[in-house]
Write a protein that holds these residues in place. Structure first.
Motif, short mmCIF file in Angstrom:
data_model
loop_
_atom_site.label_atom_id
_atom_site.label_comp_id
_atom_site.label_asym_id
_atom_site.label_seq_id
_atom_site.Cartn_x
_atom_site.Cartn_y
_atom_site.Cartn_z
N GLN A 99 0.83 -1.21 0.00
CA GLN A 99 0.00 0.00 0.00
C GLN A 99 0.86 1.26 0.00
O GLN A 99 0.60 2.21 -0.73
CB GLN A 99 -0.90 0.01 1.23
N ALA A 100 1.91 1.24 0.84
CA ALA A 100 2.74 2.44 0.96
C ALA A 100 3.40 2.75 -0.37
O ALA A 100 3.46 3.90 -0.80
CB ALA A 100 3.80 2.25 2.05
N LEU A 101 3.89 1.72 -1.05
CA LEU A 101 4.56 1.95 -2.33
C LEU A 101 3.57 2.49 -3.36
O LEU A 101 3.90 3.35 -4.16
CB LEU A 101 5.20 0.65 -2.84
N LYS A 102 2.34 1.96 -3.31
CA LYS A 102 1.35 2.42 -4.28
C LYS A 102 1.07 3.90 -4.06
O LYS A 102 1.02 4.68 -5.02
CB LYS A 102 0.07 1.62 -4.12
N ILE A 103 0.94 4.30 -2.80
CA ILE A 103 0.70 5.72 -2.53
C ILE A 103 1.90 6.54 -2.98
O ILE A 103 1.77 7.69 -3.40
CB ILE A 103 0.44 5.96 -1.03
N SER A 104 3.10 5.93 -2.89
CA SER A 104 4.31 6.71 -3.16
C SER A 104 4.59 6.88 -4.65
O SER A 104 5.51 7.63 -4.99
CB SER A 104 5.53 6.05 -2.52
N ILE A 105 3.88 6.15 -5.52
CA ILE A 105 4.28 6.18 -6.93
C ILE A 105 4.37 7.60 -7.51
O ILE A 105 5.36 7.93 -8.15
CB ILE A 105 3.37 5.27 -7.78
N PRO A 106 3.39 8.48 -7.25
CA PRO A 106 3.57 9.85 -7.79
C PRO A 106 4.84 10.50 -7.28
O PRO A 106 5.56 11.14 -8.05
CB PRO A 106 2.33 10.58 -7.28
N GLY A 107 5.13 10.30 -6.00
CA GLY A 107 6.36 10.87 -5.44
C GLY A 107 7.60 10.28 -6.11
O GLY A 107 8.57 10.98 -6.38
N ILE A 108 7.54 8.96 -6.37
CA ILE A 108 8.68 8.31 -7.01
C ILE A 108 8.87 8.87 -8.42
O ILE A 108 9.98 9.15 -8.84
CB ILE A 108 8.47 6.78 -7.05
N VAL A 109 7.74 9.07 -9.12
CA VAL A 109 7.85 9.61 -10.48
C VAL A 109 8.46 11.00 -10.43
O VAL A 109 9.35 11.33 -11.22
CB VAL A 109 6.48 9.63 -11.17
N SER A 110 8.04 11.82 -9.46
CA SER A 110 8.62 13.17 -9.48
C SER A 110 10.07 13.14 -9.03
O SER A 110 10.87 13.95 -9.50
CB SER A 110 7.79 14.17 -8.68
N THR A 111 10.44 12.21 -8.13
CA THR A 111 11.87 12.05 -7.81
C THR A 111 12.63 11.67 -9.07
O THR A 111 13.73 12.16 -9.33
CB THR A 111 12.08 10.95 -6.76
N PHE A 112 12.02 10.78 -9.87
CA PHE A 112 12.70 10.37 -11.10
C PHE A 112 12.90 11.56 -12.02
O PHE A 112 13.99 11.74 -12.58
CB PHE A 112 11.89 9.28 -11.81
N SER B 193 2.11 11.36 -13.73
CA SER B 193 2.07 11.34 -12.27
C SER B 193 0.84 12.08 -11.75
O SER B 193 0.23 11.68 -10.76
CB SER B 193 3.37 11.92 -11.75
N MET B 194 0.41 13.14 -12.48
CA MET B 194 -0.80 13.85 -12.05
C MET B 194 -2.03 12.98 -12.23
O MET B 194 -2.92 12.94 -11.39
CB MET B 194 -0.94 15.15 -12.83
N TYR B 195 -2.04 12.25 -13.37
CA TYR B 195 -3.16 11.34 -13.63
C TYR B 195 -3.26 10.31 -12.51
O TYR B 195 -4.33 9.99 -12.00
CB TYR B 195 -2.94 10.68 -15.00
N LEU B 196 -2.08 9.81 -12.12
CA LEU B 196 -2.02 8.79 -11.08
C LEU B 196 -2.52 9.35 -9.76
O LEU B 196 -3.27 8.70 -9.03
CB LEU B 196 -0.57 8.35 -10.94
N GLU B 197 -2.11 10.59 -9.47
CA GLU B 197 -2.51 11.21 -8.21
C GLU B 197 -4.04 11.33 -8.14
O GLU B 197 -4.63 11.03 -7.11
CB GLU B 197 -1.89 12.60 -8.10
N ARG B 198 -4.62 11.75 -9.27
CA ARG B 198 -6.08 11.86 -9.30
C ARG B 198 -6.73 10.51 -9.07
O ARG B 198 -7.68 10.37 -8.32
CB ARG B 198 -6.52 12.43 -10.65
N LYS B 199 -6.14 9.47 -9.72
CA LYS B 199 -6.71 8.14 -9.60
C LYS B 199 -6.63 7.67 -8.16
O LYS B 199 -7.60 7.15 -7.60
CB LYS B 199 -5.92 7.19 -10.51
N LEU B 200 -5.49 7.91 -7.53
CA LEU B 200 -5.32 7.47 -6.15
C LEU B 200 -6.26 8.23 -5.23
O LEU B 200 -6.82 7.67 -4.30
CB LEU B 200 -3.87 7.70 -5.71
N GLN B 201 -6.43 9.52 -5.53
CA GLN B 201 -7.27 10.34 -4.67
C GLN B 201 -8.69 9.82 -4.62
O GLN B 201 -9.25 9.62 -3.56
CB GLN B 201 -7.28 11.76 -5.22
N THR B 202 -9.28 9.52 -5.80
CA THR B 202 -10.65 9.04 -5.82
C THR B 202 -10.74 7.70 -5.12
O THR B 202 -11.74 7.36 -4.51
CB THR B 202 -11.16 8.88 -7.26
#
Lengths: 446, 415, 338
Positions: free
Chosen positions: A364-377, A434-443
């Motif tokens: 779960q934690a990694l899934k939440i972190s994916i947008p952060g990981i993408v922006s780190t990348f 990453s923004m698309y992902l953030e929206r998806k995770l948010q909903t």
């Protein structure tokens, strides 16, 4: 009530008027313009200023981009053509340099078959990039891509170096076998020996395999069955490919390190915690350029005498350490975002620390972190341009090298425009994803 | 005898170090500590062997040698006969200057852009989006180099001003000249640290001005507090703004007059302008590039911060009868800031670290002096890089300390 | 206690590894490739072409050494180095030799512990100004803004020059030639200073080269040459005499065109010794007898290399000047091959 009135008051209309079209000034393009651009004096002024700015920028840039020279082999030839066509040499781009060198800007010195006696190997980095997309797809688009693709994801760390560096296939293969051995022992030994012992034995067995046995096995096998690709020195890597390679390696390798550091930072063990905090804060506290100075000037000093990595490898090590510290913070954020109940739920199921992490927390934690990981990348990817300062030929380094050719000395804006466009396209699409992902995770969480 | 009454003591076995949770954490920590010390010892040992082979044992004596190179943009006096230490110190001050200037400008631009991105004006919002995306998705090194070139190309050559009345501010392609404050009856300087490489001149005029300003503000505050207490006691608020203004303005004006304060303008002499405060193009370009780059990130943070405050908050404030500016000050801002400040400070940190790219435009910050020419010239890579890292670490940790302090202060007090 | 024992063991292992290092010549032969440090790009001296092959005046030295040692002028790995990384790369063994416009100075030779094996280009720091400025001597530059392409010696020479002439200047130090050139052309500085060869090369590519002049003052001596690590004298000899072979070949009239016929044997005993038909010079160096023939065959003699990369027929158009043979009033003087 209305009924009583309806009988007595004659002038009340008893049928609905047909709906009328809204006034022309409120709908359609005109209405849109009125509402969005000229809704008040302040907005109107802002709009006019903006239009002025747009006109100013475009009137400068567009003629430069489009009234330009493509067919020229040197800057002086470009200038001659410009004088003939437009009478002066200012305000026109000389894209001839890109036409001649785009291949170098993208692939560096990766063999392109242009030099006699070499073959065109550029398909290898391209294939590696395509496979990377394939390997990432089950993680990034988990809802659309079959999870069978995860096999490719697991194999990718071994395929990629093989494709990029070439050499015998047995090297990566034996390295992979080390993981299989370790995994097998941990899995099977857990019941017979207990988890901890089997884990220690598994790790030791893998290390023994890698350092003592694998080199001989690989040598032997390649003597019997010499399957492999033509080797390519890492010195020949360069251009935009180098930026992607450095970014991918740094992020890929730093992910497990980041997980360990993040867990260490949250640990109750004081020593472990402060070691992790010290590492993270140190790396995050210094600029990347100083770490690259360490890679180029000092890393050899800290290694046993006469060990010599090539510079690309040294830079990869430092970039990995750098991104590991940032990754640890991203994952810590992911861990912190998990509701407390998840931890308590894991405890109530009787899972121990590692089981809880592996089965409940980390997925779960990694899934939440994916947008952060993408922006780190994206950040790391942009920062790879700094390697030009220590003399590596990434795009910016190559731009300087190209200008050292007598034909192109003095070319300035064209190269930078091209490089900026390359980075923009790649980083912009990633940030959109990453923004698309953030929206998806948010909903998903509301 | 007492042993009989005690419960039978479990005998300690070695395996308990691994399996007994009471001991396991200690085991892990000891192993981790030991591993770390071993690693550190190994690295240091390698370094000692290698440096001895190279014949370059760690020594900081080179810092006292003559630097021999010049630094153009500087806060304190320096000549090429000063030591490397002095050059490094001036480099450090330059790093701090660009960091502070950059953070201020980035915040202002970032807030404006962040608000404008939410503007109802479609065109403005789109332009701001384009700006943010353009700057966020292209490496900062490229921006620094590009903006340096743009700044130089778009400003006039000093000779353009020949024979013209130049006025207070002069913009040329070698930099911008601002008026400098001069005192014809100056009180002189205090020379700190004598003749060492850290010598630091502080103008007594400046100290005097700061003291007078401080006292004036203190007095003005006292007057206001008195007015407040009178209002609480009697309900009438005495009019104090004119006395407060007088307290603020008169003493400082008198002091400036006494010191003979006037402005010095830059004048064209020979190749260049002389006098005034000279901001070199390298500083301006770096400042502009770093602040525009960082502002793009700050704009996103500000936008997210504003969007994070739900509409109900504003509506509730309105229902309580708060006026719009009170709503902003008392309801929206405190909550938005809680979201905005932590990432904002980490962007300040990034800006400070990115300022190390100053070498690309020839601004002599600490990376350009200590990590650049000094390192090249003396060949003392280990010492220079080590000092460089420590300096940046110290700056970063102080910024982090401020961040942590603030986070503690504004944290939601949960019960 | 245990820690100390392990530390001691590591120390011994480390020292043993240090002592076991073989000579560079053997390393290069075993590797089959010469690792040669060059600059990341300097017009005329080293730059990759569109195919990724390195070309230039310094590059030719690397190729000659590779040809002398390995018989193959393409058996070179070019390692680009910056002003910062060049010495570390050489000291750490990442490169076998450095052929990068590096000035031979006392402290680099003695303090940094490198061995300069000779000079392949006699340079000096000069100034370039726009013609319209009307300056004819560097001493008239009081108060001028000076763009410096930073190396290490460049800033120091400049500071010394202005100090000894008691005039002031405003330095604009810039890391890369591209930025410095851009700043100079945009008029952000009145003067551009770097090595005179670099100034000439830069000016050659301007839109209007005639609008800029090089000032007569050359404010420093910059003998540029290849260097190797201190202590490995055999390897130092190989590089030194490969360079000398190129210089001697020009003096003796051996060119890439006539080398085949001269290698068959000539009347001149020095040519015969150089090309290996007489004596055992190659053997003394630990190389094959035709080492010098290979070195010269790689890109021609010194004069040919010069003419091809930076000479008057190239866009850079440098005159031989100090770099002419001693017989023609220059400084090039190869010791006898005997």
């Amino acid at each position: 009530m209305s009924g009583t009135h309806a009988h007595t008051v004659a002038f009340v209309r008893d049928t609905m008027l047909p709906e009328q079209a809204p006034p022309a000034s409120e709908v359609g393009p005109v209405g849109w313009v009125r509402h969005n651009l000229f809704s008040g004096w302040l907005n109107s002024a802002l709009t006019l200023v903006s239009l002025g700015v747009i006109y100013y920028v475009l009137s400068g840039v567009l003629p430069w981009v489009f009234q330009s020279v493509w067919n020229a082999d040197s800057l002086s030839e470009c200038r001659e053509i410009m004088r003939e066509s437009w009478g002066d040499t200012h305000g026109h781009a000389c894209w001839g340099v890109i036409k001649e060198r785009w291949n170098q800007l993208l692939f560096g010195f990766y063999p392109s078959g242009a030099i006699e006696g070499t073959s065109d190997l550029r398909w290898r980095p391209i294939l590696a990039l395509v496979l990377l997309m394939g390997a990432l797809s089950p993680i990034l688009f988990s809802d659309r891509v079959s999870s069978k693709m995860l096999i490719l994801t697991a194999a990718y760390p071994f395929i990629m170096p093989f494709l990029m560096w070439g050499g015998t296939i047995w090297g990566p293969l034996t390295a992979a076998i080390g993981f299989v051995i370790g995994f097998f022992i941990i899995k099977k030994g857990a019941l017979a020996l207990g988890e901890l012992v089997s884990m220690i034995i598994g790790v030791v067995a893998a290390v023994v395999w890698w350092f003592l046995l694998a080199p001989y096995v690989a040598d032997g096998l390649s003597a019997i069955l010499p399957i492999g690709l033509e080797p390519v020195q890492s010195r020949q890597f360069g251009g935009f490919m180098l930026a992607i390679l450095l970014g991918v390696v740094a992020i890929g390798v730093s992910l497990p390190i980041g997980v360990v550091l993040a867990l260490g930072r949250q640990s109750d063990l004081i020593v472990v915690k402060y070691l992790c905090v010290g590492f993270i804060e140190f790396i995050r506290g210094v600029p990347l350029i100083t770490l690259l100075f360490v890679a180029s000037l000092l890393l050899n000093v800290f290694l046993p005498p006469n060990t010599n990595f090539d510079i690309i490898l040294r830079v990869m090590i430092m970039m990995t350490l750098f991104s590991a510290a940032y990754m640890a913070e991203v994952i810590r954020g992911g861990l912190a975002a998990l509701p407390r109940g998840q931890y308590e739920g894991a405890d109530s199921l009787g899972l121990n620390y590692w089981q809880a992490q592996r089965l409940i927390i980390m997925p779960q934690a990694l899934k939440i972190s994916i947008p952060g990981i993408v922006s780190t990348f994206i950040g790391i990817f942009k920062d790879t341009t700094l390697v030009s300062i220590i003399g590596l030929f990434d795009v910016i380094g190559l731009a300087s090298a190209i200008r050292a050719d007598t034909a192109w000395n003095g070319v300035y804006w064209e190269l930078f425009a091209f490089i900026a466009a390359l980075f923009f396209v790649v980083c912009f699409s990633m940030s959109r994803y990453s923004m698309y992902l953030e929206r998806k995770l948010q909903t998903g969480h509301r | 005898m007492s042993t009989l009454t005690d419960p039978p003591k479990e005998q300690f076995r070695l395996s308990m170090l691994l399996y007994d949770t009471r001991y396991r954490s200690a085991t892990i920590q000891v192993v981790a500590m030991f591993g770390f010390m071993l690693l550190a010892a190994w690295l240091i040992n390698n370094a000692i062997i290698n440096l001895n082979t190279l014949g370059k044992p760690v020594a900081f004596g080179f810092l006292g040698e003559t630097a021999g190179y010049d630094i153009n943009q500087r806060l304190l006096d320096y000549s090429n006969q000063d030591s490397h230490m002095r050059a490094a110190f001036l480099g450090l001050l330059n790093t701090l200057v660009i960091a502070v200037l950059g953070c201020i400008a980035a915040t202002i631009i970032g807030v404006v852009v962040g608000v404008l991105r939410l503007s109802s004006n479609w065109l403005v919002a789109r332009i701001m989006t384009v700006y943010v995306e353009m700057f966020r998705n292209v490496p900062v090194l490229l921006w620094i180099v590009l903006i340096f070139a743009i700044v130089t190309e778009s400003t006039p050559h000093p000779k353009v001003y020949k024979g013209l009345d130049t006025g207070a501010v002069v913009v040329t392609n070698r930099g911008t000249y601002l008026p400098e404050p001069l005192f014809s009856r100056s009180l002189g300087d205090i020379h700190l640290f004598g003749n060492s490489s850290l010598r630091f001149d502080v103008s007594i005029d400046l100290i005097a001005i700061l003291i007078v300003l401080g006292l004036s503000i203190f007095a003005a505050m006292k007057i206001r507090q008195r007015a407040d207490s009178i209002q609480e006691a009697t309900g009438d608020r005495p009019r104090t703004w004119h006395t407060r203004a007088a307290v603020l303005i008169l003493p400082i004006a008198a002091l400036l007059l006494a010191l003979g304060f006037h402005l010095g303008y830059a004048e064209l002499k020979g190749f260049n302008f002389k006098g005034g405060t000279h901001l070199r193009n390298s500083l301006l370009a770096l400042w502009l590039a770093l602040s525009l780059y960082t502002a793009a990130f700050i704009a996103e943070i500000v936008r997210a911060g504003i969007l994070a405050i739900s509409k109900g908050q504003t509506e509730a404030a309105a229902a309580l009868g708060l006026r719009p500016n009170k709503t902003m000050n008392l309801v929206v801002l405190p909550q938005a800031l809680r979201v905005i400040i932590p990432p904002l400070i980490s962007n300040y940190l990034n800006l400070t670290k990115n300022s190390s790219l100053a070498i690309a435009v020839g601004y002599m910050d600490i990376t350009g002096t200590l990590g650049g020419i000094t390192m090249n010239q003396t060949g003392r890579e280990l010492e220079c890089v080590l000092m460089l890292m420590l300096v940046y670490l110290a700056i970063s940790l102080s910024i982090s300390a401020v961040m942590n302090w603030y986070n503690e202060a504004v944290k939601l007090k949960e019960r | 206690m245990k820690n100390k024992v392990i530390l001691g063991a590591l120390t011994i292992a480390g020292l043993a590894a240090g002592a076991a290092a073989a000579g560079t010549l053997d390393d290069v032969k075993a590797r089959g490739k010469l690792n040669c440090g060059v600059t990341t790009g300097l017009v005329g001296f080293a730059a990759p072409n569109a195919n990724g092959e390195w070309e230039g005046f310094d590059v030719a030295v690397c190729r000659a050494v590779a040809a002398a040692v390995l018989g193959d002028s393409t058996a070179v790995e070019f390692v680009p180095t910056t002003g910062k990384t060049r010495f570390t790369a050489l000291a750490s063994g990442e490169i076998d030799m450095l052929a990068r416009n590096t000035t031979w100075t006392f402290s680099r030779d003695v303090d940094l512990k490198f061995e300069f094996v000779g000079v392949n280009y006699y340079d000096g720091q000069g100034f370039m100004v726009p013609k319209e400025l009307g300056v004819s001597s560097a001493k008239e530059l009081d108060g001028a803004t000076v763009c410096i392409q930073t190396g290490t010696t460049t800033e120091l020479n400049l500071a010394d020059f202005f100090r000894s002439n008691n005039i002031s200047y405003e330095p604009v130090p810039i890391e890369t030639n591209a930025e410095a050139q851009q700043q100079y052309l945009a008029g952000a500085c009145d003067v551009y200073t770097t090595d005179a060869s670099g100034l000439a090369a830069t000016r050659a590519t301007f839109d209007d080269p005639s609008a800029h002049v090089l000032l007569p003052e050359i404010i420093s001596k910059e003998p540029l040459g290849p260097l190797v690590r201190h202590g490995d004298h055999e390897w130092g000899d190989v590089v030194r005499w490969s360079l000398n072979a190129l210089v001697a070949a020009e003096e003796l009239g051996v060119t890439s065109a006539n080398i085949g016929e001269m290698a068959a044997g000539t009347e001149n005993p020095e040519i015969n010794r150089l090309l290996g038909t007489e004596g055992t010079l190659g053997e003394m160096l630990g190389l094959s007898a035709d080492w010098a023939k290979n070195a010269i065959g790689a890109g021609g003699n010194y004069g040919e290399v010069f003419a091809k990369n930076i000479g008057e027929d190239t866009p850079i158009g440098l005159a031989r000047g100090l770099n002419a043979q001693w017989t023609e009033g220059g400084l090039l003087y190869a010791p006898p091959f005997r």
